[in-house]
Enzyme design. Structure first.
Site, short mmCIF file in Angstrom:
data_model
loop_
_atom_site.label_atom_id
_atom_site.label_comp_id
_atom_site.label_asym_id
_atom_site.label_seq_id
_atom_site.Cartn_x
_atom_site.Cartn_y
_atom_site.Cartn_z
N LEU A 125 31.14 34.87 33.27
CA LEU A 125 31.23 34.80 34.55
C LEU A 125 29.80 35.37 35.28
CD1 LEU A 125 33.21 34.20 37.03
CD2 LEU A 125 33.87 36.64 36.67
N PRO A 128 22.48 36.92 36.60
CA PRO A 128 21.54 37.98 36.65
C PRO A 128 21.75 38.51 38.27
CG PRO A 128 20.64 36.37 35.59
CD PRO A 128 22.12 35.96 35.89
N THR A 159 29.54 39.87 26.90
CA THR A 159 29.68 40.78 25.63
C THR A 159 29.93 39.80 24.20
OG1 THR A 159 30.76 42.42 27.07
CG2 THR A 159 31.52 42.20 24.61
N ARG A 244 41.48 43.88 32.24
CA ARG A 244 41.44 45.21 32.91
C ARG A 244 42.59 46.26 32.06
NH1 ARG A 244 40.10 42.77 38.92
NH2 ARG A 244 38.15 42.29 38.50
N GLY A 340 29.76 72.50 24.21
CA GLY A 340 28.29 73.08 24.53
C GLY A 340 27.40 72.39 23.67
N GLU A 364 34.32 44.58 33.88
CA GLU A 364 35.28 43.84 34.15
C GLU A 364 36.09 44.39 35.58
OE1 GLU A 364 38.28 42.85 31.12
OE2 GLU A 364 36.74 43.00 29.46
N SER A 367 34.61 50.32 39.36
CA SER A 367 35.63 51.11 40.24
C SER A 367 35.90 50.75 41.47
CB SER A 367 35.33 52.83 39.95
OG SER A 367 35.52 53.10 38.84
N1 CAA Z 1 44.70 36.26 40.49
C1 CAA Z 1 44.84 34.85 41.04
N2 CAA Z 1 43.97 34.41 42.11
C2 CAA Z 1 43.13 35.27 42.71
C3 CAA Z 1 43.04 36.46 42.24
C4 CAA Z 1 43.67 36.83 41.00
N3 CAA Z 1 43.66 38.35 40.76
N4 CAA Z 1 42.10 37.28 43.02
C5 CAA Z 1 41.81 36.44 43.88
N5 CAA Z 1 42.20 35.34 43.73
C6 CAA Z 1 42.29 34.07 44.51
C7 CAA Z 1 42.58 34.45 45.91
O1 CAA Z 1 44.02 34.15 46.41
C8 CAA Z 1 42.01 33.31 46.68
O2 CAA Z 1 42.55 32.00 46.50
P1 CAA Z 1 42.68 31.23 48.04
O3 CAA Z 1 41.40 30.65 48.06
O4 CAA Z 1 43.58 30.19 47.76
O5 CAA Z 1 43.03 31.76 49.11
C9 CAA Z 1 40.71 33.14 45.83
O6 CAA Z 1 41.00 33.58 44.58
C10 CAA Z 1 39.29 33.85 46.53
O7 CAA Z 1 39.81 35.30 46.43
P2 CAA Z 1 39.13 36.29 47.44
O8 CAA Z 1 38.85 35.62 48.73
O9 CAA Z 1 39.77 37.75 47.24
O10 CAA Z 1 37.80 36.40 46.72
P3 CAA Z 1 36.53 37.55 46.80
O11 CAA Z 1 35.20 36.93 46.94
O12 CAA Z 1 36.81 38.58 48.02
O13 CAA Z 1 36.41 38.35 45.56
C11 CAA Z 1 37.18 40.18 44.27
C12 CAA Z 1 37.63 39.14 45.36
C13 CAA Z 1 38.11 40.96 44.03
C14 CAA Z 1 36.13 41.13 44.74
C15 CAA Z 1 36.57 39.44 42.69
O14 CAA Z 1 35.48 38.84 43.14
C16 CAA Z 1 36.08 40.32 41.76
O15 CAA Z 1 37.35 40.70 41.12
N6 CAA Z 1 34.95 40.80 41.43
C17 CAA Z 1 34.64 41.55 40.07
C18 CAA Z 1 34.10 40.46 39.29
C19 CAA Z 1 34.21 41.10 38.02
O16 CAA Z 1 35.34 41.92 37.46
N7 CAA Z 1 33.45 40.71 36.98
C20 CAA Z 1 33.47 41.26 35.63
C21 CAA Z 1 32.70 40.28 34.67
S1 CAA Z 1 33.21 40.09 33.26
C22 CAA Z 1 32.85 41.18 32.20
O17 CAA Z 1 32.62 42.38 32.55
C23 CAA Z 1 33.29 41.07 30.61
C24 CAA Z 1 32.73 41.91 29.84
O18 CAA Z 1 31.47 41.83 29.52
C25 CAA Z 1 33.48 42.84 28.91
#
Ligand code: CAA
Length: 382
Positions: A125, A128, A159, A244, A340, A364, A367
């Site tokens: 997902l 950069p 990962t 998460r 320590g 993921e 905080s």
């Molecule tokens: N489940 C289902 N749908 C969801 C949802 C969820 N948990 N969260 C949001 N949506 C839907 C919303 O309902 C919305 O739908 P509609 O268009 O129908 O209204 C759409 O998705 C857009 O949602 P938002 O407007 O809330 O989106 P946003 O741009 O404001 O972003 C955010 C929300 C919570 C900040 C999100 O972008 C986020 O979680 N960001 C963090 C990304 C992340 O966790 N990255 C980790 C990378 S992977 C990783 O780390 C793997 C690894 O290496 C181990």
């Protein structure tokens, strides 16, 4: 309300504990030092059902529930955080995502080899220039007349990227639609147009390989689109909700390892004629460690339980991940302090726990993102 675990849940916990103590804990420090991917252990974990705990047996998994997954993750993370990172990506970000959103053919073809441990999966997902703001992705998927897509772009911080056979990829198929223009695809890393970039040198979880990946005119057949076109962002967010819970479990296991080591040390280590655990300042730290650890553990189980109810569990997962990751960071910090000089030395695992804990507050969803998810839910505001 029942605080007891089922026979089945205890069984997978015992299986995980056994391999964690016999095979993983003894080599964790060496893998941390070399940064080598622990392929043999991961294969064995797969054969034991630990790479697809919630995957039904017909797709090569153990066919258990989310509570079982939490219990097993805690055991593996207690022995080594890096092994548990690989386990969590295979289980939740990869297998569970495909199970929920893939069709029957996709599940048989792409879940089975990962769930049974014969291959490694990954989730792509982040880019950069886009981490927390995931919809700002630039990786493009352009639809062709025959329904296939051509992918161009980069993904970072993948990962298991250096060893993955299959990757669940999110790319922008319709930039004008922003979040609703993202589509999920299955990537076979042996096809033309897929390249692996440099491996990231990391502070912790060093044995879990992480790299950048790049697509140059990579063609995805229509059969490998996961879910509906334009539904990729919701798929990614739904998968991350489950992911998460995995990271919360990992943080609990890591915190528990640091806490248990600290109890032993506080009893054994003498200063000023008595065990250091007799001093009130150490007792206060131990009491606070215990409270944070228990809170993290039960909130993680609550999130797993909420997931099993079939309703949306984003808030419970965010509460668990935030609480557990911050507990792991705080507990490993205190554990180093109480040990320590020995806490700072590579002769003991405390410094590794401390380095490994940091990532749980970052990947993921940082905080800060967890707090945003929780506060948006609680206030109804954006
Ligand atoms: N489940 C289902 N749908 C969801 C949802 C969820 N948990 N969260 C949001 N949506 C839907 C919303 O309902 C919305 O739908 P509609 O268009 O129908 O209204 C759409 O998705 C857009 O949602 P938002 O407007 O809330 O989106 P946003 O741009 O404001 O972003 C955010 C929300 C919570 C900040 C999100 O972008 C986020 O979680 N960001 C963090 C990304 C992340 O966790 N990255 C980790 C990378 S992977 C990783 O780390 C793997 C690894 O290496 C181990």
């Amino acid at each position: 309300m029942d605080f007891h675990f089922s026979e089945e849940q205890l069984q997978i916990q015992a299986i995980a504990r056994d391999i964690a103590r016999k095979r993983i804990a003894p080599v964790a420090a060496d893998f941390d030092k070399s940064g080598e991917f622990p392929l043999a252990n991961i294969r064995e974990m797969g054969q034991l059902g630990l790479m697809g705990i919630e995957v039904p047996a017909e797709y090569g998994g153990a066919g258990m529930d989310s509570i079982a997954y939490v219990l097993a993750m805690i055991e593996i993370a207690e022995a080594d955080c890096a092994h548990s990172t690989i386990m969590s990506v295979n289980n939740t970000l990869y297998c569970n995502g495909l199970l929920k959103f893939g069709n029957e053919e996709q599940k048989h073809k792409y879940v089975t080899p990962i769930a049974n441990g014969s291959a490694i999966g990954a989730f792509a997902l982040t880019e950069p220039q886009s981490g927390s703001d995931a919809t700002a992705m630039r990786c493009r998927a352009v639809k062709q007349a025959d329904g296939s897509f051509v992918i161009n772009g980069k993904k970072s911080w993948i990962t298991s990227g250096p060893v993955a056979k299959y990757i669940l990829l999110f790319a922008m198929s319709d930039p004008d639609k922003h979040a609703r223009g993202i589509t999920a695809f299955m990537i076979d890393t042996e096809r033309a147009g897929f390249h692996r970039g440099k491996t990231e040198p990391k502070l912790g979880i060093r044995a879990s390989a992480t790299c950048e990946i790049e697509f140059t005119d990579y063609r995805v057949p229509a059969a490998d689109v996961i879910g509906e076109e334009g539904h990729g962002f919701k798929i990614a967010m739904g998968v991350l909700d489950a992911g998460r819970i995995g990271i919360a479990s990992q943080a609990v296991g890591l915190a528990r390892a640091a806490y248990e080591a600290t109890l032993v040390y506080a009893r054994d280590r003498k200063a000023f004629g008595q065990s250091i655990g007799s001093f009130q300042m150490i007792q206060q730290k131990i009491a606070d460690m215990k409270c944070k650890l228990d809170a993290a553990y039960w909130l993680t189980l609550r999130a797993a339980w909420a997931k099993q109810q079939g309703e949306r569990f984003s808030t419970e997962a965010a509460v668990a991940k935030l609480t557990a990751s911050e507990a792991a960071m705080w507990i490993t910090h205190q554990a180093v302090q109480i040990h320590g000089g020995m806490g700072y030395s590579k002769e003991m695992p405390l410094e590794r726990y401390f380095r490994d804990a940091k990532i749980t507050e970052i990947y993921e969803g940082t905080s800060e993102i967890q707090r945003m998810v929780i506060a948006r839910h609680e206030t109804g505001l954006r």
